[in-house]
Design a protein around this motif. Structure first.
Motif, PDB file in Angstrom:
ATOM      1  N   ARG A  47       7.157   4.765 -12.495  1.00  0.00           N
ATOM      2  CA  ARG A  47       7.524   5.694 -11.425  1.00  0.00           C
ATOM      3  C   ARG A  47       8.826   5.264 -10.743  1.00  0.00           C
ATOM      4  N   THR A  48       8.947   3.983 -10.480  1.00  0.00           N
ATOM      5  CA  THR A  48      10.173   3.478  -9.847  1.00  0.00           C
ATOM      6  C   THR A  48      11.398   3.719 -10.734  1.00  0.00           C
ATOM      7  N   VAL A  49      11.236   3.447 -12.010  1.00  0.00           N
ATOM      8  CA  VAL A  49      12.347   3.650 -12.943  1.00  0.00           C
ATOM      9  C   VAL A  49      12.716   5.136 -13.001  1.00  0.00           C
ATOM     10  N   ARG A  50      11.703   5.974 -12.968  1.00  0.00           N
ATOM     11  CA  ARG A  50      11.959   7.421 -13.005  1.00  0.00           C
ATOM     12  C   ARG A  50      12.723   7.863 -11.745  1.00  0.00           C
ATOM     13  N   ILE A  51      12.305   7.362 -10.602  1.00  0.00           N
ATOM     14  CA  ILE A  51      12.970   7.719  -9.346  1.00  0.00           C
ATOM     15  C   ILE A  51      14.410   7.209  -9.339  1.00  0.00           C
ATOM     16  N   ALA A  52      14.594   5.971  -9.776  1.00  0.00           N
ATOM     17  CA  ALA A  52      15.949   5.416  -9.835  1.00  0.00           C
ATOM     18  C   ALA A  52      16.831   6.285 -10.724  1.00  0.00           C
ATOM     19  N   GLY A  53      16.272   6.725 -11.835  1.00  0.00           N
ATOM     20  CA  GLY A  53      17.032   7.582 -12.745  1.00  0.00           C
ATOM     21  C   GLY A  53      17.428   8.894 -12.093  1.00  0.00           C
TER      22      GLY A  53
ATOM     23  N   GLY B 144       0.803  -1.217   0.000  1.00  0.00           N
ATOM     24  CA  GLY B 144       0.000   0.000   0.000  1.00  0.00           C
ATOM     25  C   GLY B 144       0.837   1.269   0.000  1.00  0.00           C
ATOM     26  N   PRO B 145       0.521   2.180   0.916  1.00  0.00           N
ATOM     27  CA  PRO B 145       1.196   3.481   0.908  1.00  0.00           C
ATOM     28  C   PRO B 145       2.674   3.411   1.253  1.00  0.00           C
ATOM     29  N   HIS B 146       3.126   2.260   1.712  1.00  0.00           N
ATOM     30  CA  HIS B 146       4.543   2.110   2.045  1.00  0.00           C
ATOM     31  C   HIS B 146       5.390   1.705   0.838  1.00  0.00           C
ATOM     32  N   GLN B 147       4.724   1.349  -0.258  1.00  0.00           N
ATOM     33  CA  GLN B 147       5.473   0.868  -1.425  1.00  0.00           C
ATOM     34  C   GLN B 147       6.431   1.936  -1.940  1.00  0.00           C
ATOM     35  N   LEU B 148       5.952   3.134  -2.110  1.00  0.00           N
ATOM     36  CA  LEU B 148       6.793   4.180  -2.688  1.00  0.00           C
ATOM     37  C   LEU B 148       7.961   4.572  -1.770  1.00  0.00           C
TER      38      LEU B 148
ATOM     39  N   HIS C 258      17.131  -4.157  -4.271  1.00  0.00           N
ATOM     40  CA  HIS C 258      16.288  -4.192  -5.464  1.00  0.00           C
ATOM     41  C   HIS C 258      14.842  -3.993  -4.999  1.00  0.00           C
ATOM     42  N   VAL C 259      13.920  -3.794  -5.939  1.00  0.00           N
ATOM     43  CA  VAL C 259      12.567  -3.423  -5.520  1.00  0.00           C
ATOM     44  C   VAL C 259      11.498  -4.196  -6.292  1.00  0.00           C
ATOM     45  N   ARG C 260      10.383  -4.380  -5.606  1.00  0.00           N
ATOM     46  CA  ARG C 260       9.205  -4.978  -6.243  1.00  0.00           C
ATOM     47  C   ARG C 260       8.056  -3.997  -6.130  1.00  0.00           C
ATOM     48  N   VAL C 261       7.403  -3.729  -7.243  1.00  0.00           N
ATOM     49  CA  VAL C 261       6.209  -2.893  -7.243  1.00  0.00           C
ATOM     50  C   VAL C 261       5.142  -3.602  -8.074  1.00  0.00           C
TER      51      VAL C 261
END
Lengths: 82, 278
Positions: free
Chosen positions: B254-260, B212-216, B228-231
């Motif tokens: 979104r995850t890829v954007r943040i990693a970038g 839930g809200p903790h994923q991000l 590493h991450v799972r979404v």
């Protein structure tokens, strides 16, 4: 004894107007479509039984706690799994 | 497995948990359920940057399915729709008989990876996924026999002890999935993530899964810690508070954007295989 929960229906359309391509398990005790994992209880699969395994069933039947001890309610906030 | 790995630009493996088995379209109509829907979501997630696809099989009604046949149909559809992504089958199954839990390992070809629960997990008010040591060992033995890399599902701190219990039998490097959320999973907090990472088995690669809200926030922290991450919609139905996610790909993007933005390169599928020893 019925082979599924007495509150289980199979529906494509819910009380809120949501509709699905295939029939889905629906719980008339809480008037809502059932989560897939909980549906195994509704269908009495794997030796699961609503009378012992479903708080919605027990609530609708006024059955109270299995142990007689009414502890604080639990919530299920885990969205997913493994 | 450290901040140094982040600073050194270690590639980030992104897993997309596309469908799950706890909730479905009754919770968010965007959750893919049928093999065709999951395959389409898998292709979009791979295109967005996911290199591992975590799969659960379902019946047409959205209900859980454990048979090898149902997993075969699903895996075939996903492989046809994707380029070269790593397929990971779930062996989770709250309340399902132990005999069914190995079924997802018995497809042809076998999945490259599969989840391996490290211990009990409570569900609802009355259900528990027991995951006895006998079952864990049996599933692990079958994985080894079929050349499947286990992802160790560590639902809480005690399950790190269980991972250590089988450490000697694990192929290198062990891949540990740290799970944060409600119930019997680890209480989601930055401090607890640090604590879990500090207590990983020697040499392990780790993944962060938060519900839930903790994923991000916690997956972002995982990126910085060299993990590493799972979404995906299995774990999180929302893009933002009150805003349902539109797709798995939206969460991967979104995850890829943040990693970038953080300067962490996202692993290609080939790089993910190399990192995990596949």
């Amino acid at each position: 004894m019925p082979d599924t929960c007495e509150f289980l229906e199979r529906r494509r359309t819910g009380a809120d107007g949501e509709s699905f391509e295939h029939e889905r398990p629906y719980c008339t005790a809480v008037d809502a479509f059932v989560q897939p994992m909980r549906a195994d209880v509704c269908a009495k699969r794997y030796d699961l039984d609503p009378e012992s395994d479903c708080e919605f069933y027990r609530g609708a039947k006024g059955a109270g706690s299995i142990t007689g001890f009414d502890g604080a309610g639990t919530t299920d906030s885990e969205a997913g799994g493994s | 497995m450290s901040y140094d790995d982040y600073r050194d630009g270690k590639p980030l493996i992104v897993t997309a948990a596309l469908t799950g088995g706890v909730h479905g379209k009754e919770a968010n109509p965007s959750v893919p359920e049928t093999p065709a829907e999951v395959a389409e979501a898998a292709a979009a997630a791979e295109e967005a940057g996911a290199s591992i696809l975590h799969l659960h099989a379902r019946e047409d009604s959205g209900e859980r399915a454990f048979s090898a046949e149902r997993f075969q149909e699903l895996a075939d559809a996903v492989r046809d729709a994707t380029d070269d992504a790593i397929v990971q089958h779930s062996t989770g199954g709250t309340a399902a008989p132990d005999a069914l839990r190995a079924e997802p390992l018995r497809t042809d070809p076998a999945p490259e990876m599969a989840s391996l629960d490290m211990g009990p997990l409570n569900r609802y008010r009355h259900l528990t996924s027991e995951n006895t040591r006998a079952l864990v060992d049996a599933l692990h033995e079958e994985m080894r026999a079929r050349g499947i890399k286990p992802e160790l599902e560590v639902f809480n701190g005690g399950h790190l002890n269980e991972a250590l219990r089988i450490r000697e039998e694990l192929a290198e490097p062990p891949y540990v999935n740290l799970v944060f959320g409600g119930g019997t999973t680890t209480v989601p907090s930055p401090r607890n993530l640090l604590h879990m990472v500090e207590n990983l088995p020697e040499g392990a690669e780790f993944n962060v899964l938060a519900f839930g809200p903790h994923q991000l926030p916690l997956t972002t922290m995982g990126i910085l810690l060299g993990g590493h991450v799972r979404v995906g919609l299995e774990d999180n139905l929302y893009y933002d508070q009150g805003q349902p996610a539109e797709s798995n790909a939206q969460l991967v993007e979104r995850t890829v954007r943040i990693a970038g933005e953080l300067g962490r390169p996202v692993a290609s599928t080939a790089e993910a295989r190399e990192l995990l020893g596949l």
